[in-house]
Enzyme design. Structure first.
Site, PDB file in Angstrom:
ATOM      1  N   THR A  95      16.945  39.913  39.019  1.00  0.00           N
ATOM      2  CA  THR A  95      18.396  39.911  38.950  1.00  0.00           C
ATOM      3  C   THR A  95      18.898  38.493  38.754  1.00  0.00           C
ATOM      4  O   THR A  95      18.140  37.527  38.806  1.00  0.00           O
ATOM      5  CB  THR A  95      18.975  40.489  40.245  1.00  0.00           C
ATOM      6  OG1 THR A  95      18.530  39.698  41.348  1.00  0.00           O
ATOM      7  CG2 THR A  95      18.517  41.927  40.447  1.00  0.00           C
ATOM      8  N   SER A 111      32.908  38.940  43.224  1.00  0.00           N
ATOM      9  CA  SER A 111      34.335  39.204  43.435  1.00  0.00           C
ATOM     10  C   SER A 111      34.564  40.353  44.408  1.00  0.00           C
ATOM     11  O   SER A 111      35.633  40.456  45.002  1.00  0.00           O
ATOM     12  CB  SER A 111      35.036  39.492  42.103  1.00  0.00           C
ATOM     13  OG  SER A 111      34.563  40.678  41.507  1.00  0.00           O
ATOM     14  N   THR A 122      34.541  39.957  37.493  1.00  0.00           N
ATOM     15  CA  THR A 122      35.529  40.861  36.894  1.00  0.00           C
ATOM     16  C   THR A 122      35.779  42.113  37.728  1.00  0.00           C
ATOM     17  O   THR A 122      36.747  42.831  37.474  1.00  0.00           O
ATOM     18  CB  THR A 122      35.077  41.295  35.491  1.00  0.00           C
ATOM     19  OG1 THR A 122      33.805  41.956  35.584  1.00  0.00           O
ATOM     20  CG2 THR A 122      34.966  40.097  34.560  1.00  0.00           C
ATOM     21  N   ASP A 123      34.927  42.391  38.720  1.00  0.00           N
ATOM     22  CA  ASP A 123      35.068  43.648  39.464  1.00  0.00           C
ATOM     23  C   ASP A 123      36.445  43.792  40.108  1.00  0.00           C
ATOM     24  O   ASP A 123      37.027  44.874  40.103  1.00  0.00           O
ATOM     25  CB  ASP A 123      33.988  43.758  40.538  1.00  0.00           C
ATOM     26  CG  ASP A 123      32.623  44.104  39.961  1.00  0.00           C
ATOM     27  OD1 ASP A 123      32.562  44.511  38.786  1.00  0.00           O
ATOM     28  OD2 ASP A 123      31.619  43.962  40.677  1.00  0.00           O
TER      29      ASP A 123
END
Length: 335
Positions: A32, A63, A95-96
């Protein structure tokens, strides 16, 4: 004059392998990605960056972990930068929750200088990351005279969106951000911001001294009897509720008296779960309709989606002594 850049982590700042998984595209072969890039790293990766940036690395967190308090503290830091001479502000974040962050900032931002939020949908380890282009466009918008007096803006994919209208409408696309009811305010064309429409702004709110209130959000679904809501507010600290109703603001008839009972104890705001369009006020009259729910004391959210309605309600509940009538008047102004 410079533009102040504040970095909050997110996909735009992710690189390298780790055990933390966060953001679009995080689950990649070989491991990841985690937030590791500083503001200096971000700006160094932007070709043609011609706007002087004063970089402030604040906190590198997904976020999803941002809080009201952190965002309000960021607004104060950005205000200090503007008072010191910055011509605008850029914030990079994940962006979440970007649409909610932007709306919270817009509600309280008191300056004519632009406050621009941006991020990325493709992290820097992938082919074609969009972060550098988004950061360049955001910096140019923040420095543009055309963008003054528009409050908080969201700039991605060379589109300029009003914080009040923008939504993340796709999980992975680089064109994820849209404004369903209005479209973007403008575009960045050949590097030049073009603002095509200027919506009116509400007077900025001043957050109260209290801690952000606990506000529940309930999305109405087929055959919903409201059982999950019956004990809401009984010793759990919940001080308000946003209901994401069907269509123009409808719920099953069986749920209507449950919501009416809650509205006698706390502010209950009625929004639409559809993602576009407004809650109506006086078109339908059946049990569970918008007219019936307003008669039972629910507050109409108008064009505000459920997530933004929750942001506004939480902010209003920080003011000590705010009544349901006060809150309804503010929603009428912002809806």
């Amino acid at each position: 004059m410079t533009v102040a850049l504040f970095t909050l982590g997110g996909t735009i700042a992710m690189a390298g392998a780790g055990t933390e998984q966060s953001g679009p595209g995080a689950d990649q072969p070989g491991g990841t990605v985690v937030a590791r890039l500083t503001g200096a790293d971000l700006t160094a990766a932007v070709p043609g960056l011609d706007i002087p940036l004063d970089v402030h690395d604040t906190r590198a967190v997904p976020s999803a972990d941002l809080t009201f308090r952190q965002l309000l503290d960021l607004v104060e830091q950005a205000s200090r930068a503007v008072r010191a001479g910055a011509r605008g502000v850029v914030v990079t974040q994940g962006t979440d929750t970007l649409e909610e962050s932007a709306f919270l900032v817009d509600l309280v931002w008191p300056h004519p200088e632009p406050f621009v939020l941006t991020g990325a949908m493709r992290n820097p380890t992938l082919a074609g990351p969009d972060g550098p282009a988004n950061l360049l466009a955001a910096a140019r918008v923040a420095a543009a005279d055309e963008a003054r007096d528009l409050g908080a803006l969201v700039v991605l994919n060379d589109e300029i969106h009003a914080a009040r209208s923008v939504r993340k409408a796709h999980a992975t696309s680089t064109a994820a951000f849209t404004s369903p009811d209005t479209g973007p305010l403008g575009h960045v064309i050949e590097g030049v911001p073009r603002v095509l429409t200027r919506p009116p702004r509400c007077t900025p709110l001043t957050p109260g001294p209290g801690a952000p209130a606990r506000v529940a959000l309930h999305t109405v679904t087929l055959d919903d009897d409201g059982h999950a809501l019956t004990r809401l507010g009984d010793g759990d600290g919940v001080r308000g509720l946003v209901v994401a109703g069907f269509g123009v603001g409808h719920v099953p008839g069986e749920l209507a008296p449950v919501l009416g009972g809650l509205a006698e104890r706390m502010p209950v705001v009625l929004a639409s779960r559809t993602g576009g369009g407004s809650v109506l006020r006086h078109t339908y009259g059946a049990r569970g309709s918008e007219t019936d729910l307003q008669r039972r004391g629910l507050i109409n959210a108008g064009l505000l989606d459920p997530y933004k309605a929750r942001v506004l309600l939480r902010l209003l509940l920080t003011t000590e002594g705010a009544t349901t009538k006060d809150i309804a008047e503010e929603f009428a102004r912002h809806a």
